[in-house]
Structures are given as structure tokens and as C-alpha cells.
Design a protein around this motif. Structure first.
Motif: not given
Length: 196
Positions: A143-157
């Protein structure tokens, strides 16, 4: 600015089409200390700037970029460097397309890296599932790893000013990761219910 001729009967009307305005920062800073020069480069790249060449970068013009570049201009002065901040437009549509292409290419590099990390996430879930390792601790870690992916994609967007060609693929891959974690979580909950 591009011009478009519109003909209405015997009248010809010239309409100016809105050109993309950019902020162009040119700068030169002392080579030493290198950490200050690198920090400046990271700050500009972190804003989504495209480098046309060393010490020359470009960002779409908006109030936030203008404010932040003026702050950076002041930081360059404090580093005993030189800078010029200009507002500019492309000479023609072909030049504008080249610049937009550079922005898209930069974001696509980030999307590709993100998609690779999604593959790693999927492989981790597959490994834990194959091993029947359905624990709350593992679920929490994933779940922590998924939250990192979500945050990362938001930064790219946030920096994807012109919608990179891999944006939709990255969004789809994140959705797949979210669905995969939901399915894994269900298996964890079922495994713990069976143990009661």
C-alpha cells in the motif's frame, strides 16, 4: 503571432491567433561550488523547464512560473551569476511544435520510468501471491508502494503542460496497479478470516 484570413463575401478579415508565450531564462553561474549549480539545475527541471542548451531554459508563461523564475533570477545574482529573463514566442508554428515536442519528450521519459516502476509493483504482487504470502504487513508495505506511485504520477502530470504521448498509458498502468492491490487485499482479508 499566426494570422488567419477569413473571407466573408467581399470582405476579408484578418484574425490573430493566440501564440504560445514562453518564459526564457538564460543564465551563467560560477562553476564552483558545483552543488549550487546542480541545485539550480534541479530546481528548474523540477518546475518542468526544457533546456534548449546549457544555461538556456524555457517554461510556458503563467503567473506561477513568472514568480518562481524571478526568485531564481535573484538566487543567481546571489551566486555571483548573470541572468536574463524574457517572454518570448516562436517564430512560426513549426518552431512552436519543436518546443512543444521537447516538453512532451521530457515528460514521456518520466512516464516510461513510471511505467517501469508499475511493472516492478505488479511483479512484487505476483511474487507474494504465488508464495501465498497474504499478510497484513505485506499488504501495508505494498500500500505504501502504491501511494508512492500515485504521488509520483501526480508530480509528472503537474509538469505535463502539453500532454505527453505516454500520459494515458501511465494512467492506465496506475489503475491496473490499484486494481491489483485491491485484489491482493481481498486475498489477505480472506486468508485472515479462514484463520479465525
Amino acid at each position: 503571432m499566426l494570422r488567419l484570413l477569413l473571407c466573408y463575401g467581399r470582405f476579408v478579415m484578418i484574425v490573430r491567433m493566440k501564440a504560445q508565450n514562453w518564459l526564457l531564462l538564460t543564465y551563467k553561474v560560477p562553476a564552483e561550488p558545483a552543488k549550487k549549480r546542480i541545485a539550480l539545475w534541479r530546481k528548474l527541471k523540477g518546475m518542468g523547464a526544457v533546456y534548449l542548451q546549457n544555461g538556456v531554459c524555457l517554461l510556458p508563461k503563467n503567473d506561477d512560473h513568472t514568480r518562481r523564475l524571478k526568485i531564481i533570477e535573484n538566487e543567481i545574482d546571489e551566486m555571483a551569476g548573470e541572468s536574463v529573463l524574457l517572454e518570448t514566442v516562436a517564430l512560426d508554428k513549426a518552431q512552436e511544435d519543436k518546443v512543444v515536442g521537447r516538453f512532451k519528450a521530457d515528460r514521456d521519459e518520466e512516464y516510461v520510468e513510471f511505467i517501469d516502476k508499475c511493472s516492478d509493483f505488479e511483479a512484487e504482487i505476483a511474487k507474494e501471491t504465488a508464495a501465498k504470502h497474504f499478510t497484513y504487513a505485506e499488504l501495508e508495505e505494498n500500500d505504501v508502494d502504491l501511494k508512492k506511485l500515485q504521488t509520483w504520477l501526480e508530480k509528472i502530470r503537474k509538469l505535463d503542460f502539453y500532454v505527453g504521448t505516454r500520459a494515458a498509458e501511465a494512467t492506465d498502468r496506475l489503475a491496473q496497479c490499484e486494481a491489483l492491490l485491491d485484489a491482493y487485499a481481498q486475498r489477505v482479508f480472506e486468508a485472515h478470516d479462514e484463520n479465525r
